[in-house]
Write an enzyme that holds these catalytic residues in place. Structure first.
Site, mmCIF file in Angstrom:
data_model
loop_
_atom_site.group_PDB
_atom_site.id
_atom_site.type_symbol
_atom_site.label_atom_id
_atom_site.label_comp_id
_atom_site.label_asym_id
_atom_site.label_seq_id
_atom_site.Cartn_x
_atom_site.Cartn_y
_atom_site.Cartn_z
ATOM 1 N N HIS A 127 0.829 -1.206 0.000
ATOM 2 C CA HIS A 127 0.000 0.000 0.000
ATOM 3 C C HIS A 127 0.868 1.262 0.000
ATOM 4 O O HIS A 127 0.598 2.223 -0.713
ATOM 5 C CB HIS A 127 -0.924 0.027 1.231
ATOM 6 C CG HIS A 127 -2.247 -0.628 1.002
ATOM 7 N ND1 HIS A 127 -2.407 -1.996 1.013
ATOM 8 C CD2 HIS A 127 -3.476 -0.115 0.734
ATOM 9 C CE1 HIS A 127 -3.681 -2.279 0.769
ATOM 10 N NE2 HIS A 127 -4.350 -1.160 0.595
ATOM 11 N N LYS A 132 -10.084 -7.944 8.009
ATOM 12 C CA LYS A 132 -10.750 -8.248 9.273
ATOM 13 C C LYS A 132 -10.395 -7.153 10.260
ATOM 14 O O LYS A 132 -9.315 -6.571 10.189
ATOM 15 C CB LYS A 132 -10.312 -9.607 9.812
ATOM 16 C CG LYS A 132 -8.845 -9.649 10.218
ATOM 17 C CD LYS A 132 -8.541 -10.851 11.068
ATOM 18 C CE LYS A 132 -7.064 -10.961 11.423
ATOM 19 N NZ LYS A 132 -6.716 -10.334 12.704
#
Lengths: 187, 283
Positions: free
Chosen positions: A39, A105
């Site tokens: 990222h 999650k």
């Protein structure tokens, strides 16, 4: 009541605005993997005005660092990693590049939730610790960028009926807060 | 003096790592089954069903239960009258770890703290192992092993309370840690609590508490009582499996306590995700 949908990635605005927290989605199509380091590299490319290694518009990014595949398998165990580590990156990919879905999650921060509302994107939860089960829904995997990152490289996955739950929708709702409030017993 | 071969230790460590990374420990499996039976929340029941299916697939196909195959953590009791032949005990544990992770197709997850570069090509696949040695009388070798994942480690916390905080202070600290953790550590979780000793003693005790068999009672009645109270309070948080909202948040609370300084009350909370991969063996 929660509904069940079958969707194919990349996703459109029409795909995502119908979804509400708690809905079940079986996702097929193309999903890209990226964790923290990947990222950061994507954001660096954006800052430098360079082209990204895949088309982010409409894309779904899965926060996962799989185990090495056993011989003959496309991928090893591949469950979600904790998503908050991507909180500082996701809003820019959603607001500026048109990312439509994230799979992970755990809790997201308000900036991510706001980005999901502003630019119409969904945060999906997959079952953490179900890596062997989830890998069955991944039909192919190809490293497309940063192979030196090993498990953290960006992979292009082809998934079929990948089981997901909508955690943050395009209306600012958060399943973790709603679900917990329903079952909490105060002292 | 008893002699034990370096290679025998390497093989045993390798084999136990691969087995426990692909076969959910019996105690955790039983606890998950119980949670599945008792959960009222439909969304959490579905999560628990997936976890039981996952355990089945992993065991039947020898696949890692989770992609986070963890760092290898050992608590080792070494007899003073035991001699390792052909190498050192520490090297044998590390070599067994390397082989277990590499040959089991487990993930190498160790990296340099600042550059985040994966260390597998420099110092070895998923090395170094985290090893806590204890020197004991006799010629035995007792090894406790667990694969410790990052998600549950990230929510773990330690503090030093003032003695006046007492039991209530400890309970509130543990509750705060688990409440803040919410969905992140992959509930239903096992909560290890270390009390007393020095700052690092408390942390190590909270880690070791996670190695205890889930579902067993604490031999110390005071601690057992605290465990029961915490179980109820933590399940009342309503977090549920994967934090989706439900009754079954905690599979077990395990407390270890040590004598401490008259000025201090150290407390540490170490969290274990539902994929509790631990084992123990004697050589």
């Amino acid at each position: 009541m929660s509904k069940t949908y079958h969707l194919t990635a990349p996703l459109s605005d029409e795909d995502v605005v119908q979804l509400k927290v708690g809905d079940i989605v079986y996702l097929s199509g193309i999903v890209y993997t990226a964790r923290d380091t990947a990222h950061k590299k994507l954001i660096d490319l954006m800052d430098e005005g360079k082209e990204l290694p895949f088309d982010v518009k409409g894309s779904v990014i899965y926060f996962v660092g799989p185990t090495p595949p056993k011989p003959g398998d496309p991928i090893g165990s591949a469950g979600p990693t904790t998503s908050y580590r991507m909180d500082s990156y996701s809003p820019r990919l959603i607001n500026e590049m048109g990312q439509k879905g994230m799979i992970g999650k755990g809790k997201r921060n308000q900036e991510v939730i706001d980005a999901c509302v502003k630019s119409k994107a969904i945060y999906f939860g997959a079952t953490g610790g179900a890596g062997a089960l989830l890998a069955r829904q991944i039909k192919s995997a190809e490293v497309i960028a940063y192979p030196e990152l090993g498990p953290e490289a960006i992979r292009r996955l082809e998934v079929v009926d990948f089981p997901l739950t909508v955690v943050n929708d395009t209306y600012g709702n958060d399943l973790y807060e709603i679900g917990r409030a329903k079952y909490e017993i105060k002292d | 003096m008893r002699e034990i071969k370096y290679e025998d230790i390497v093989k045993a460590v390798r084999d136990h790592i691969i087995y426990s990374g692909t076969n959910l420990s019996k105690d955790a499996l039983a606890a998950l089954n119980k949670a599945y039976e008792e959960e009222e929340s439909p969304v959490c029941k579905e999560v628990l069903k997936q976890l039981l299916e996952n355990a089945d697939i992993a065991a039947n196909e020898a696949r890692p239960l989770c992609q986070d195959t963890g760092l290898a953590v050992f608590f080792i009791k070494v007899g003073e009258d035991l001699k390792v032949v052909g190498g050192t005990l520490k090297d044998a544990i590390n070599e067994g770890t390397r082989k277990g992770y590499e040959e089991g197709y487990f993930r190498a997850s160790t990296c340099v703290w600042n550059t985040r570069a994966n260390l597998k090509d420099e110092i070895g696949y998923n090395l170094p192992a985290i090893i806590h040695f204890d020197l004991v009388a006799g010629d035995g070798l007792e090894i406790e092993y667990a694969a410790k994942g990052g998600g549950s480690e990230n929510v773990s916390r330690a503090t030093v309370l003032p003695p006046a905080a007492g039991r209530e202070g400890i309970v509130n600290f543990v509750k705060g840690v688990i409440s803040d953790a919410g969905p992140n550590p992959c509930p239903p979780i096992i909560v290890g609590v270390g009390i007393g000793g020095t700052f690092e003693n408390a942390a190590i005790s909270s880690k070791h508490a996670l190695f205890r068999t889930v579902g067993t009672t604490n031999e110390d009645p005071t601690l057992n009582d605290m465990e029961s109270e915490l179980m109820t309070k933590l399940n009342n948080l309503g977090i549920g499996a994967m934090g989706m909202g439900g009754r079954e948040t905690v599979l077990g609370v395990h407390i270890e306590a040590n004598p401490c300084h008259i000025a201090s009350l150290p407390v540490s909370v170490n969290v274990q995700c539902h994929s509790s991969r631990h084992t123990s063996f004697k050589l």
